[in-house]
Design an enzyme around this catalytic site. Sequence first.
Site, PDB file in Angstrom:
ATOM      1  N   ARG A 107       0.792  14.947  -2.913  1.00 30.28           N
ATOM      2  CA  ARG A 107      -0.120  13.823  -3.118  1.00 30.28           C
ATOM      3  C   ARG A 107      -1.346  14.291  -3.906  1.00 30.28           C
ATOM      4  O   ARG A 107      -1.807  15.431  -3.741  1.00 30.28           O
ATOM      5  CB  ARG A 107      -0.563  13.313  -1.731  1.00 30.28           C
ATOM      6  CG  ARG A 107      -1.458  12.097  -1.727  1.00 30.28           C
ATOM      7  CD  ARG A 107      -0.721  10.865  -2.114  1.00 30.28           C
ATOM      8  NE  ARG A 107      -1.399   9.638  -1.714  1.00 30.28           N
ATOM      9  CZ  ARG A 107      -1.029   8.444  -2.171  1.00 30.28           C
ATOM     10  NH1 ARG A 107      -0.040   8.303  -3.037  1.00 30.28           N
ATOM     11  NH2 ARG A 107      -1.651   7.353  -1.760  1.00 30.28           N
ATOM     12  N   THR A 391       5.460   2.968  -8.983  1.00 26.68           N
ATOM     13  CA  THR A 391       6.155   4.048  -8.294  1.00 26.68           C
ATOM     14  C   THR A 391       7.654   4.008  -8.586  1.00 26.68           C
ATOM     15  O   THR A 391       8.174   2.990  -9.037  1.00 26.68           O
ATOM     16  CB  THR A 391       5.928   3.917  -6.764  1.00 26.68           C
ATOM     17  OG1 THR A 391       4.546   3.896  -6.520  1.00 26.68           O
ATOM     18  CG2 THR A 391       6.571   5.005  -5.949  1.00 26.68           C
ATOM     19  N   THR A 409       4.853   8.885  -8.010  1.00 28.60           N
ATOM     20  CA  THR A 409       4.018   7.746  -8.376  1.00 28.60           C
ATOM     21  C   THR A 409       2.837   8.181  -9.234  1.00 28.60           C
ATOM     22  O   THR A 409       2.433   9.349  -9.186  1.00 28.60           O
ATOM     23  CB  THR A 409       3.492   7.055  -7.091  1.00 28.60           C
ATOM     24  OG1 THR A 409       2.755   5.885  -7.452  1.00 28.60           O
ATOM     25  CG2 THR A 409       2.587   7.963  -6.282  1.00 28.60           C
ATOM     26  N   ASP A 433      -6.202   4.125  -3.606  1.00 28.06           N
ATOM     27  CA  ASP A 433      -5.527   3.969  -2.306  1.00 28.06           C
ATOM     28  C   ASP A 433      -6.456   4.332  -1.141  1.00 28.06           C
ATOM     29  O   ASP A 433      -6.059   4.227   0.016  1.00 28.06           O
ATOM     30  CB  ASP A 433      -4.257   4.837  -2.238  1.00 28.06           C
ATOM     31  CG  ASP A 433      -3.047   4.125  -2.835  1.00 28.06           C
ATOM     32  OD1 ASP A 433      -3.157   2.935  -3.181  1.00 28.06           O
ATOM     33  OD2 ASP A 433      -1.988   4.764  -2.963  1.00 28.06           O
ATOM     34  N   SER A 451      -1.018   6.832   1.809  1.00 29.80           N
ATOM     35  CA  SER A 451       0.050   6.236   1.009  1.00 29.80           C
ATOM     36  C   SER A 451       0.951   5.374   1.888  1.00 29.80           C
ATOM     37  O   SER A 451       0.860   5.413   3.118  1.00 29.80           O
ATOM     38  CB  SER A 451       0.869   7.372   0.382  1.00 29.80           C
ATOM     39  OG  SER A 451       2.048   6.897  -0.194  1.00 29.80           O
ATOM     40  N   SER A 452       1.832   4.607   1.249  1.00 27.40           N
ATOM     41  CA  SER A 452       2.871   3.866   1.981  1.00 27.40           C
ATOM     42  C   SER A 452       4.252   4.442   1.691  1.00 27.40           C
ATOM     43  O   SER A 452       5.262   3.927   2.187  1.00 27.40           O
ATOM     44  CB  SER A 452       2.877   2.396   1.554  1.00 27.40           C
ATOM     45  OG  SER A 452       1.645   1.810   1.855  1.00 27.40           O
ATOM     46  N   GLY A 472       6.924   0.173  -4.687  1.00 26.15           N
ATOM     47  CA  GLY A 472       6.378  -1.164  -4.449  1.00 26.15           C
ATOM     48  C   GLY A 472       5.223  -1.229  -3.478  1.00 26.15           C
ATOM     49  O   GLY A 472       5.177  -2.140  -2.647  1.00 26.15           O
ATOM     50  N   GLY A 473       4.270  -0.275  -3.574  1.00 26.31           N
ATOM     51  CA  GLY A 473       3.051  -0.357  -2.764  1.00 26.31           C
ATOM     52  C   GLY A 473       3.374  -0.485  -1.287  1.00 26.31           C
ATOM     53  O   GLY A 473       4.267   0.193  -0.774  1.00 26.31           O
TER      54      GLY A 473
HETATM   55  N1  GLU Z   1       0.049   4.457  -4.432  1.00 27.59           N
HETATM   56  C1  GLU Z   1       1.026   3.820  -3.628  1.00 27.59           C
HETATM   57  C2  GLU Z   1       1.214   4.540  -2.344  1.00 27.59           C
HETATM   58  O1  GLU Z   1       1.157   5.753  -2.350  1.00 27.59           O
HETATM   59  C3  GLU Z   1       2.339   3.810  -4.302  1.00 27.59           C
HETATM   60  C4  GLU Z   1       2.215   3.121  -5.572  1.00 27.59           C
HETATM   61  C5  GLU Z   1       2.424   1.692  -5.415  1.00 27.59           C
HETATM   62  O2  GLU Z   1       1.479   0.995  -5.066  1.00 27.59           O
HETATM   63  O3  GLU Z   1       3.549   1.286  -5.665  1.00 27.59           O
HETATM   64  O4  GLU Z   1       1.444   3.945  -1.353  1.00 27.59           O
END
Ligand code: GLU
Length: 611
Positions: A107, A391, A409, A433, A451-452, A472-473
């Site tokens: 990360r 991502t 990502t 984030d 992160s997710s 997808g976040g």
């Molecule tokens: N930055 C997001 C996360 O780590 C992933 C990227 C996204 O939003 O798709 O959760």
Amino acid sequence: MSSFWRLFAGVGFTVLLLGFVAGEAVAEKGSKFREAVRSAGGVISTESPAASEVGLGVLDSGGNAVDAAVAAVFAVNVARPQSCGIGGGGFMVYRGADGETAALDFRETAPEAVEADTFDGDGLYNTFTGRTTVGVPGTVAGMQAALERYGTISLSEAVSPAEQLAREGVEVQPSLSREMGNNAARLKLFPAAAGQFLVDGTEPYEEGALLVQPELAETLALISREGADAFYRGAIAERIVAEMEREDDLPGNEGLMTLEDLAAYEAVWREPLVGGYRDAEVIAMPPPTSGGVAALQILNILEGFDLAAAGQSSADALHLIAEAQKIAVADRGEYLADPDFVDMPTGQLIDEGYAEERRSEIQMEEAGEYEAGDLGGPGEEGEDTNPDTNTTHISVVDAVGNAVALTCTIEQSFGSAVVAPGTGFLLNNELTDFSEPGTANEPAPGKRPRSSISPTIVVQDGQPTLVVGAAGGVTIIMGSLLAVVNVVDFGLALDEAVDAERLDAFVPPEILLEDGRVSPVVQADLIGRGHEVSREGEYADLPRVQAAGVDPGTGLRLAVTDPRSGEEEYAALGQDAVPMPDTGGASIVMLAGLVLALSGAVGLLALRRRL
Ligand code: GLU
């Protein structure tokens, strides 16, 4: 004579029943259903055909799953630059054929100059764009660490196919062309980015056009020659920092990253989270992503209910999954962040006793509202501030059964939109984030934003039957999770598990539901229980899930690309892939049973008449 016909009818009814039972595990396929690729060798799934070809080439030349995944990451940087690359970071979950498991955190980190209130107030960073949003990239260090521990090829060998792709050019896929258009205004703020990703610095490339990236090729050649040091201490670091120090009149575009920040970056091996779910073992990614904790917490809660008996796409199953997710999301918001900075109750959150406690809050007939559990947290929810997502995910199982789930990502599509002149790659905007000051996920120097991302490996009978992750976040969490439930609870095959309808209750009382294959009666039932159903059609755009795994029946490896990734982006490949068997097997058994049973019944009837 009558015993003959009785036997005939009996066998027929049994076969009919068997066909029905087998048929039950066959999900209703959507209009974009994609069959899994099958192979006795290795398989790879990405959403970049060029990257999957690179990964397959590595497998073909004797590389293992880690080699293939790492080479594919560099190739994704070239062919799907809007999603992932050396200017970003990610997470990897590994399970070797010998059962060894590992979790790699690469990360991005906040530069030393970041403070809790750095992102307060107005400025370009509030549009999730520009230099202030850039975290110290982790991908190159991560890929080096992965190869050092588990690879059989050098970093140089892993980078080389991507370097060639960048030099010779890649075909612009529909999603890249579309995203170039959507992000043109952001890219134009940074001349090196516009020059690389827009024709004459103004218009998006058309689908099918050739995108040649000579500066990226040079950067990859430098990494190939000098290793990760070129990125963190050498010429590439200097170019990144030169961009950070460039002055312009855009408020909120100050670059914070220094040479010291880059030199201090380290990828971190962490203890994977391992949980039992019914007959399966689930290996998940620990914080700083929230994905693994949320997944295990949801599964622990669901384990107390008989989802299989409720049935796939039933109101009870959808209701229970939504309720379990809402509980996990409440805890996630309050507690989860970078474990090196925040004391978190990770163990308690994934504890079965805690799941039992939270499960008792769920009402069968009514959608609930849930608070975070009282586990001694800061008492304030850290929200997800950037709604824009992107991502991409890579799943690999090699011929001997090593498995890799890797999600990479640069945060949203085209990341920060910054390309440092002379480097040829996009810098992430991962610092968006972080959450508000005062929360567990507040910004701090050297800290990794929550992160997710949720790379996950499911093991059944000693085999990795599902190696999965998503883009997808915040929707990533349910993308991976539902694939697990579909395989373990509903007995779906890998491709059916990825194709099946999705739901997401991240922002209650709304449930995002792919309603195309969910009966109107079930939807009305959910509404009756108090859910606000947002109908997303047969397939929503997100999350996009890629999966691989060993087929428990045949031992063959399977891979599939999500139908939600564009048609041209289908990129599941296998070594000497073999065609899928006729999937109408269950119906044929049922038909044969029906014919036998009917003949038996007619025979019996005819005998009776004669007697
Ligand atoms: N930055 C997001 C996360 O780590 C992933 C990227 C996204 O939003 O798709 O959760």
